[in-house]
Design a protein around this motif. Sequence first.
Motif, PDB file in Angstrom:
ATOM      1  N   MET A  77      42.605  48.005  34.304  1.00  0.00           N
ATOM      2  CA  MET A  77      43.043  46.839  34.674  1.00  0.00           C
ATOM      3  C   MET A  77      42.157  45.512  34.455  1.00  0.00           C
ATOM      4  O   MET A  77      40.990  45.684  34.501  1.00  0.00           O
ATOM      5  N   VAL A  78      42.957  44.544  33.904  1.00  0.00           N
ATOM      6  CA  VAL A  78      42.104  43.069  34.056  1.00  0.00           C
ATOM      7  C   VAL A  78      42.277  42.550  35.304  1.00  0.00           C
ATOM      8  O   VAL A  78      42.980  42.478  35.931  1.00  0.00           O
ATOM      9  N   ASN A  79      41.000  42.041  35.570  1.00  0.00           N
ATOM     10  CA  ASN A  79      40.675  41.176  36.875  1.00  0.00           C
ATOM     11  C   ASN A  79      41.036  39.827  36.790  1.00  0.00           C
ATOM     12  O   ASN A  79      39.854  39.350  36.168  1.00  0.00           O
ATOM     13  N   LEU A  80      42.047  39.464  37.314  1.00  0.00           N
ATOM     14  CA  LEU A  80      42.382  38.061  36.980  1.00  0.00           C
ATOM     15  C   LEU A  80      41.512  37.062  37.693  1.00  0.00           C
ATOM     16  O   LEU A  80      41.138  35.902  37.284  1.00  0.00           O
ATOM     17  N   PHE A  81      41.125  37.409  38.780  1.00  0.00           N
ATOM     18  CA  PHE A  81      40.324  36.450  39.566  1.00  0.00           C
ATOM     19  C   PHE A  81      38.778  36.219  38.924  1.00  0.00           C
ATOM     20  O   PHE A  81      38.427  35.289  38.802  1.00  0.00           O
ATOM     21  N   ALA A  82      38.255  37.432  38.397  1.00  0.00           N
ATOM     22  CA  ALA A  82      36.988  37.120  37.596  1.00  0.00           C
ATOM     23  C   ALA A  82      37.178  36.566  36.417  1.00  0.00           C
ATOM     24  O   ALA A  82      36.333  35.731  35.832  1.00  0.00           O
ATOM     25  N   LEU A  83      38.434  36.812  35.754  1.00  0.00           N
ATOM     26  CA  LEU A  83      38.574  35.874  34.470  1.00  0.00           C
ATOM     27  C   LEU A  83      38.960  34.295  34.851  1.00  0.00           C
ATOM     28  O   LEU A  83      38.254  33.462  34.236  1.00  0.00           O
ATOM     29  N   GLN A  84      39.489  33.900  35.987  1.00  0.00           N
ATOM     30  CA  GLN A  84      39.587  32.829  36.255  1.00  0.00           C
ATOM     31  C   GLN A  84      38.261  32.274  36.650  1.00  0.00           C
ATOM     32  O   GLN A  84      37.904  31.007  36.148  1.00  0.00           O
ATOM     33  N   GLU A  85      37.557  32.855  37.417  1.00  0.00           N
ATOM     34  CA  GLU A  85      36.110  32.276  37.597  1.00  0.00           C
ATOM     35  C   GLU A  85      35.263  31.970  36.553  1.00  0.00           C
ATOM     36  O   GLU A  85      34.675  31.028  36.350  1.00  0.00           O
ATOM     37  N   GLU A  86      35.355  33.092  35.451  1.00  0.00           N
ATOM     38  CA  GLU A  86      34.742  32.856  34.210  1.00  0.00           C
ATOM     39  C   GLU A  86      35.127  31.959  33.537  1.00  0.00           C
ATOM     40  O   GLU A  86      34.074  31.050  32.962  1.00  0.00           O
ATOM     41  N   LEU A  87      36.136  31.590  33.529  1.00  0.00           N
ATOM     42  CA  LEU A  87      36.983  30.191  32.698  1.00  0.00           C
ATOM     43  C   LEU A  87      36.378  29.020  33.407  1.00  0.00           C
ATOM     44  O   LEU A  87      36.202  28.099  32.632  1.00  0.00           O
TER      45      LEU A  87
END
Length: 96
Positions: A80-90
């Motif tokens: 699964m892709v962790n969208l919250f972590a991706l948003q934080e990273e971006l």
Amino acid sequence: MTDKLLVNESKATVTLPIEAYNAMVQSREVSIPLVTLEKFSDLTGLTNRGREGSKHQYGVVEGLRRNGYLPTIKLGRHVMVNLFALQEELSEKDRI
């Protein structure tokens, strides 16, 4: 049934009536933090499978995952892709 939110700080949980939860879901106030690679592919428009006849069997999304660009978590046999972590990273990259 309770009409108040119950907060348990030690367990980091919040309990609310099912009617309130359903209303939040209907109004789209609740977001899902994890999506499958296939759903992420659909949402972004990036391919998840290699082109037919190509020597590469994996698409862009799988390549991003394999190279560590997508924050993922494995749940059983599902990745699964962790969208919250991706948003934080971006958002961190935007601040630099």
